[in-house]
Design an enzyme around this catalytic site. Structure first.
Site, PDB file in Angstrom:
ATOM      1  N   ASP A  40      45.092  39.899  42.863  1.00  0.00           N
ATOM      2  CA  ASP A  40      44.343  39.721  44.106  1.00  0.00           C
ATOM      3  C   ASP A  40      45.316  39.778  45.267  1.00  0.00           C
ATOM      4  OD1 ASP A  40      42.589  38.609  46.278  1.00  0.00           O
ATOM      5  OD2 ASP A  40      41.266  38.175  44.598  1.00  0.00           O
ATOM      6  N   ASP A  63      47.837  44.191  47.015  1.00  0.00           N
ATOM      7  CA  ASP A  63      46.827  44.838  47.837  1.00  0.00           C
ATOM      8  C   ASP A  63      46.375  46.075  47.074  1.00  0.00           C
ATOM      9  OD1 ASP A  63      45.292  46.233  49.638  1.00  0.00           O
ATOM     10  OD2 ASP A  63      46.786  46.279  51.237  1.00  0.00           O
ATOM     11  N   TYR A 155      27.661  49.593  52.506  1.00  0.00           N
ATOM     12  CA  TYR A 155      27.915  48.826  51.281  1.00  0.00           C
ATOM     13  C   TYR A 155      27.256  49.518  50.089  1.00  0.00           C
ATOM     14  CZ  TYR A 155      27.238  45.252  47.712  1.00  0.00           C
ATOM     15  OH  TYR A 155      27.203  44.572  46.516  1.00  0.00           O
ATOM     16  N   LYS A 159      29.192  51.160  46.750  1.00  0.00           N
ATOM     17  CA  LYS A 159      28.929  50.700  45.388  1.00  0.00           C
ATOM     18  C   LYS A 159      28.321  51.814  44.527  1.00  0.00           C
ATOM     19  CE  LYS A 159      30.374  46.435  45.198  1.00  0.00           C
ATOM     20  NZ  LYS A 159      31.424  46.015  44.236  1.00  0.00           N
ATOM     21  N   THR A 189      26.993  31.924  44.087  1.00  0.00           N
ATOM     22  CA  THR A 189      28.355  31.569  44.474  1.00  0.00           C
ATOM     23  C   THR A 189      28.327  30.620  45.670  1.00  0.00           C
ATOM     24  OG1 THR A 189      28.587  33.384  46.066  1.00  0.00           O
ATOM     25  CG2 THR A 189      29.115  33.863  43.753  1.00  0.00           C
TER      26      THR A 189
END
Length: 234
Positions: A40, A63, A155, A159, A189
């Site tokens: 991450d 990254d 978005y 995806k 979440t």
């Protein structure tokens, strides 16, 4: 029916490790006995990281939009552990709220970088090693990628790119490396609970992580190029 997975001796790379789904994926693969390389751009002790630092044995701060950084991390995982069996491309994010004609190009670049470019780069550099172990890739697409919609078109497009990239990797590595995608909707979440009214129909990240385990296991040895719904009744 209780299902157990045995990944003892296998090595899994999990990107987006500091997020809710990433941390759940680490938990699921570690419980199955895998050595997990957590990747991450955020360190586990960052303020906005969901990942518990105590749950991470092998962390690689990277990254994943930077090819040199990804290449170096993949090389480091091989140097440290000798192999790569599974790649879980979890890194990704959501942005929306504006129609296309009001969307800044920076938002376009950001979403395609974080959602699609990371999947491309990590897969690209891991595939030669996965071919040696006849391993598997599972990437995170989205239910929203199946159709257009108002306010988050970029978005959805990014995806959809993940899903098509997955199908391409599966075709190019048929019989050697399996590649599949999972398609969640709204996950249960902490961030989503802050942004929206919680619903009992939301799927817990650990449930998605277990599907990812299944797609890496011998139970799905004949499955490649699939886009698997993981949104339950949501």
């Amino acid at each position: 029916m209780n299902v157990e997975f045995d990944f003892e001796g296998d090595v899994a790379i999990v990107t987006g490790a500091a997020g809710a789904l990433g941390s759940a994926t680490i938990e699921a693969f570690r419980e199955a006995g895998a050595t997990v390389a957590a990747v991450d751009v955020r360190a586990p002790d960052d303020e906005d990281a969901v990942l518990d630092p105590d749950d991470v044995e092998h962390f690689y701060r990277t990254d994943c939009t930077d090819e040199d950084a990804v290449r170096g991390t993949v090389d480091a995982v091989i140097a440290d552990h000798g192999r790569i069996d599974y790649v879980l491309n979890v890194a990704g994010t959501w942005r929306g709220g504006t129609p296309i004609h009001e969307t800044e190009v920076d938002a376009f670049d950001f979403l395609f970088d974080v959602n699609l470019k990371t999947t491309f780069l990590v897969s690209k550099h891991a595939i030669p090693h996965l071919r040696e172990t006849e391993g598997a890739i599972v990437s995170v697409s989205a239910r929203a990628s199946l159709e257009g919609g108002e306010g988050d078109g970029i978005y959805r497009a990014s995806k959809a790119g993940v899903r098509l990239l997955t199908e391409t990797i599966a075709a190019e590595n048929r019989g050697v490396v399996r590649a599949n995608a999972v398609m969640p909707s709204v996950l249960d979440t902490p961030m989503n609970r802050e942004m929206m009214t919680p619903s009992e129909e939301w799927v817990a990240p650990i449930e998605v992580a277990r599907v990812m385990c299944a797609l890496c296991s011998d139970a799905t040895s004949v499955t490649s190029g699939a886009a698997v719904p993981v949104y339950g009744e949501a």
